[in-house]
Design an enzyme around this catalytic site. Structure first.
Site, PDB file in Angstrom:
ATOM      1  N   ARG A   1       0.816  -1.223   0.000  1.00  0.00           N
ATOM      2  CA  ARG A   1       0.000   0.000   0.000  1.00  0.00           C
ATOM      3  C   ARG A   1       0.847   1.270   0.000  1.00  0.00           C
ATOM      4  NH1 ARG A   1      -4.699  -2.191   4.079  1.00  0.00           N
ATOM      5  NH2 ARG A   1      -6.028  -3.027   2.436  1.00  0.00           N
TER       6      ARG A   1
ATOM      7  N   GLY B   1     -10.063  -9.328  -2.260  1.00  0.00           N
ATOM      8  CA  GLY B   1      -9.651 -10.300  -1.244  1.00  0.00           C
ATOM      9  C   GLY B   1      -8.784 -11.445  -1.705  1.00  0.00           C
TER      10      GLY B   1
ATOM     11  N   GLY C   1     -12.781  -4.471   0.245  1.00  0.00           N
ATOM     12  CA  GLY C   1     -14.178  -4.061   0.369  1.00  0.00           C
ATOM     13  C   GLY C   1     -14.583  -3.048  -0.689  1.00  0.00           C
TER      14      GLY C   1
END
Ligand code: AMP
Length: 395
Positions: free
Chosen positions: A35, A353, A376
């Site tokens: 990230r 996911g 999500g």
């Protein structure tokens, strides 16, 4: 879409909402920097233009100020990845924080403390958002992973910047990749939906049916469909209360001209474990004490044909229990098919996911067109929802 390319950042202080919610071990070392790396392009762009970056992020789910979840732990990792010095400020809001960011020289970076030390962040508190907006003079959202949350920093604060709010590179890439599948997919468009349960994928399946030509169903979902069609599923994961739904879905797909491909054979096991005995079995003929844990050889042959003829491919969810090495073959092989199809010119998006985890585990990262960074957020996009963080930038 106002992207960072539409702005001149020279001598401007950009508040960049990044998603630095990275995993950290007991010694406070970052164990996966994906990230941070993903935000580098946006930060580099702003710095190279002579702007400065005020980085704001959350980390974990603290209740109050929890030193264990301080962003100070990741500063050295961020510095290493960005290859510039990164200052840290031990708060994210208030007069002192504003002072610290007001004097930020061009081409410098400051990381503010964890936004979630304040519950106002997740509450989407308007005053808190207003306070955050005072940290700089323009707003860049690059946190796709939290774009589905109407939190103060991801959504609410955008209203304090009329024109001066922008999609960061990562957010832009994620939105474009989703659009490429959902709006402008070159046909044939294929969705591969695997994973454990039908119940968690219903909205996605429903939404995808209007956009695709082929649907591959794999993983644990298969057995709900199989049982609905009168098959024997043994101990396989199966949601009895979704059997009727599964049949309705097949009818709906047919009426919309979507070809559904279910496995013909599976690998069954006599226990839910990596060391279980295993063998190939026809779907619908699983003995009572056995359970399906992976896709079978005939199934994979069929799936290869469909994947190779597709021009746009979405993959969400593994074909089996890939966490068990002995039952990972189907998921690995599907990854190979998608990689080959991508090499032959298809656009492939992997998102949501566990399929992302599988692609990383099997080292296919560079062979897919795009791998989403948001779990999500990606799932909600596939469900057809407009993410609040994205809507706020478009207003
Ligand atoms: P999801 O989060 O819904 O995409 O589900 C991912 C999980 O589904 C993974 O942890 C897989 O181990 C699991 N899964 C895939 N196939 C099966 C199966 N046949 N039986 C049980 N679990 C499965």
């Amino acid at each position: 879409m106002r992207t960072i390319a539409n702005n001149d950042f020279s001598n401007r202080r950009a508040i960049v909402r990044v998603d630095f919610n990275v995993p950290i071990d007991d010694e406070f070392q970052v164990t996966d920097s994906t990230r941070i790396i993903a935000a580098k392009e946006t930060i580099d762009y702003i710095l190279n233009q002579g702007g400065s970056c005020i980085l704001i992020s959350h980390l974990g789910r603290p209740s109050g100020k929890d030193p264990k979840l301080s962003l100070t732990h990741i500063v050295s990792k961020v510095e290493k990845i960005l290859q510039v010095p990164v200052a840290f400020f031990g708060d994210c809001i208030g007069a002192e924080a504003e002072q610290a960011t007001a004097s930020l020289p061009p081409r410098s970076v400051i990381l503010m403390e964890n936004l979630r030390f304040y519950k106002e962040e997740t509450d989407g508190d308007l005053n808190f958002a207003k306070g955050l907006s005072k940290l700089g003079d323009c707003y860049v959202n690059d946190a796709f992973g939290t774009a589905h949350r109407a939190h103060a920093s991801t959504t609410i604060m955008a209203q304090f910047f009329k024109e001066d709010k922008f999609f960061g590179r990562l957010l832009e890439k994620e939105v474009n990749a989703i659009d490429k599948v959902m709006k402008a997919g070159e046909q044939p468009v294929l969705a591969i939906l695997g994973g454990a349960k039908v119940s968690s994928k219903i909205t996605i399946i429903e939404n995808m049916l209007d956009k695709i030509n082929h649907l591959i169903i794999g993983g644990g979902m298969v057995y709900t469909f199989s049982k609905a069609q009168g098959g024997r599923v043994g101990q396989s994961i199966c949601e009895d209360n979704y059997c009727n739904y599964a049949l309705e879905l097949l009818e709906k797909a047919e009426s919309k001209g979507v070809e559904v491909h279910l496995p013909k054979d599976v690998i069954i096991a006599d226990d839910f474990s990596n060391d279980a005995n295993k063998r190939v079995c026809k779907v619908g003929e699983i003995p009572d004490e056995w359970q399906g844990l992976d896709a079978g050889p005939e199934t994979l042959k069929n799936f290869e044909k469909i994947v190779m003829q597709s021009k746009t491919i979405l993959w969400n969810g593994p074909l089996g229990v890939f966490e068990f090495e002995n039952f990972s073959h189907g998921t690995f092989t599907l990854g190979e098919f998608i990689a080959n199809s991508t090499l032959a010119g298809a656009f492939s998006l992997v998102g949501g996911g566990d399929s992302v985890a599988a692609v990383k585990q099997f080292r296919f990262e560079d062979k897919m067109s795009y791998i989403s960074t948001g779990g999500g957020a990606m799932l909600e996009s596939l469900e057809g929802k407009t993410l609040p963080g994205i809507a706020a930038l478009l207003e």
